[in-house]
Design an enzyme around this catalytic site. Sequence first.
Site, PDB file in Angstrom:
ATOM      1  N   LYS A 109       0.822  -1.211   0.000  1.00 53.24           N
ATOM      2  CA  LYS A 109       0.000   0.000   0.000  1.00 53.24           C
ATOM      3  C   LYS A 109       0.865   1.275   0.000  1.00 53.24           C
ATOM      4  CE  LYS A 109      -3.995  -2.292   0.761  1.00 53.24           C
ATOM      5  NZ  LYS A 109      -3.595  -3.703   0.725  1.00 53.24           N
TER       6      LYS A 109
HETATM    7  C1  LIG Z   1      -4.164  -4.844   0.121  1.00 54.80           C
HETATM    8  C2  LIG Z   1      -3.346  -6.071   0.056  1.00 54.80           C
HETATM    9  C3  LIG Z   1      -3.569  -7.057  -0.942  1.00 54.80           C
HETATM   10  C4  LIG Z   1      -4.705  -6.968  -1.930  1.00 54.80           C
HETATM   11  O1  LIG Z   1      -4.529  -5.933  -2.871  1.00 54.80           O
HETATM   12  P1  LIG Z   1      -5.765  -5.406  -3.715  1.00 54.80           P
HETATM   13  O2  LIG Z   1      -5.250  -4.244  -4.479  1.00 54.80           O
HETATM   14  O3  LIG Z   1      -6.823  -5.007  -2.709  1.00 54.80           O
HETATM   15  O4  LIG Z   1      -6.223  -6.516  -4.593  1.00 54.80           O
HETATM   16  C5  LIG Z   1      -2.716  -8.152  -0.975  1.00 54.80           C
HETATM   17  N1  LIG Z   1      -1.712  -8.320  -0.076  1.00 54.80           N
HETATM   18  C6  LIG Z   1      -1.491  -7.385   0.896  1.00 54.80           C
HETATM   19  C7  LIG Z   1      -0.392  -7.641   1.868  1.00 54.80           C
HETATM   20  C8  LIG Z   1      -2.272  -6.240   0.990  1.00 54.80           C
HETATM   21  O5  LIG Z   1      -2.044  -5.328   1.971  1.00 54.80           O
END
Ligand SMILES: *Cc1c(COP(=O)(O)O)cnc(C)c1O
Length: 491
Positions: free
Chosen positions: A109
């Site tokens: 993120k």
């Molecule tokens: C948010 C997240 C995901 C999923 O990503 P999306 O964009 O919501 O599909 C996968 N792995 C981790 C560690 C995340 O924080």
Amino acid sequence: MLYESSRGGVAGVSSAEAILRGIAPDGGLFVPQSVPELDLTGLVGCDYTQTAKAVLRLYLTDYTEDELDKCVQSAYNGRFDSHTPAPLTPLSDRLHILELFHGPTNAFKDMALQLLPHLMSLAEKKAGNGSDILILTATSGDTGKAALEGFRDVPGVKIAVFYPKGGVSPMQKRQMTTQEGGNVAVSAVEGNFDDAQTGVKRIFTSPAFAEALKKRGWVCSSANSINWGRLVPQIVYYVFAYTSLVRQGRIKQGQKVNFAVPTGNFGNILAAWYAREMGLPINRIVCASNRNRILTDFLRTGVYDRNREFFTTHSPSMDILISSNLERLLYELGGSSEKVRGWMEGLSETGRYGVDSALKSRLDSLFWAGCCDDSETVDSIKDVYERFGYLSDPHTAVGVKVCEDYARASGDKTVTVAVSTASPFKFAKAVLLALDPAFSSDDDFLTCERLSRISGNAIPAPLAELKEKPVRFAGCVSKDGLWEFIEGFLP
Ligand SMILES: *Cc1c(COP(=O)(O)O)cnc(C)c1O
């Protein structure tokens, strides 16, 4: 470049306005009116910030070159603990890991949320009316911390984050309750993630709340992954991974690669699709899910059906039954705004919709979908560690497992990049189930130390430092107490 709503309600919107609003007024998501073409020729010699600028300038045409330059420098220089924000690690000639967890909160993120605050502040200057911005976020773990870290002490912004009381890991909770910064507030909510999310949505859509905020000179916005300002920075690392493979002599320029993406809200994987549509040589995009296999079923059958049990798993950031960003893909692949509206109505009324066969066959040509449960996830962590000496977190392990299933099922020998979305130390307990099943402790730091000793990998500094940080936000509100909490926090 202008943006329109996937549900047809608005068009001709600037990127600044799309970023500021987050969601279109008709409830749809902002999509670019066309997908720009990428010129890869010069990009092989570019570093991450240069690549970011080359991608962003195609989409954010109402930002000046100088503004974009400052934004990417502030976001990516000195904020990541690796030589580049998105290093590529080879496991074999065919399989590579794209590590996206070297930012300040150790999950992918950060790749977008380090940049979004800079884009948002400028967006308010370009398309706003001089208000201060209140960011409201409900989180199941990683988004909240990354948003807090990204927006902390940004002038003209305050951020409030709500997490479900029992629904985040101890490390994730500690990351949020010790958050530093003069413009941040964090609270637990009695209930589960849906309760937190519903509380935040209610505030977002309440005219009385908007009016009360406006009187005080504030406007509300969102940092969650339906904001276009989160999606566009994610396109960058697909381009950068490709040029890294060329630079390292692992592929020839123009040669196609596959990407495998552990998927929840469909934001990360959608960015891979945009990169492909822009001309990046991508063969197949592999969508990996955990036991909550709603996307696997959808991509295999064309029917999206959320009438099913919800499971909590070792990969909690993928525990989701409504993958919001899928709406953008359906629109882009030729669902008209009328069709998209109908499908989304079906989803909210009956929890279900099915796409037509034309769209289904386009999905088939682009994606392959698979899933694995918790015990297969633990096996995958163990297998990757034993075969390659590589320590993967549970989300990453799901991605690697599914991409190997794909290679076996299809016989496809294309060079593949598996996207790694979190540091294994963020989910140390689950990782130790694979590496040292006899170990058991409820103390997150002891667990991290054990994992560090076994693997020889250092605990990332941002997680290790939490041990010494005082808790600032120990409170918890009821489901109906969010507004009161926010009132107490605004000047
Ligand atoms: C948010 C997240 C995901 C999923 O990503 P999306 O964009 O919501 O599909 C996968 N792995 C981790 C560690 C995340 O924080």
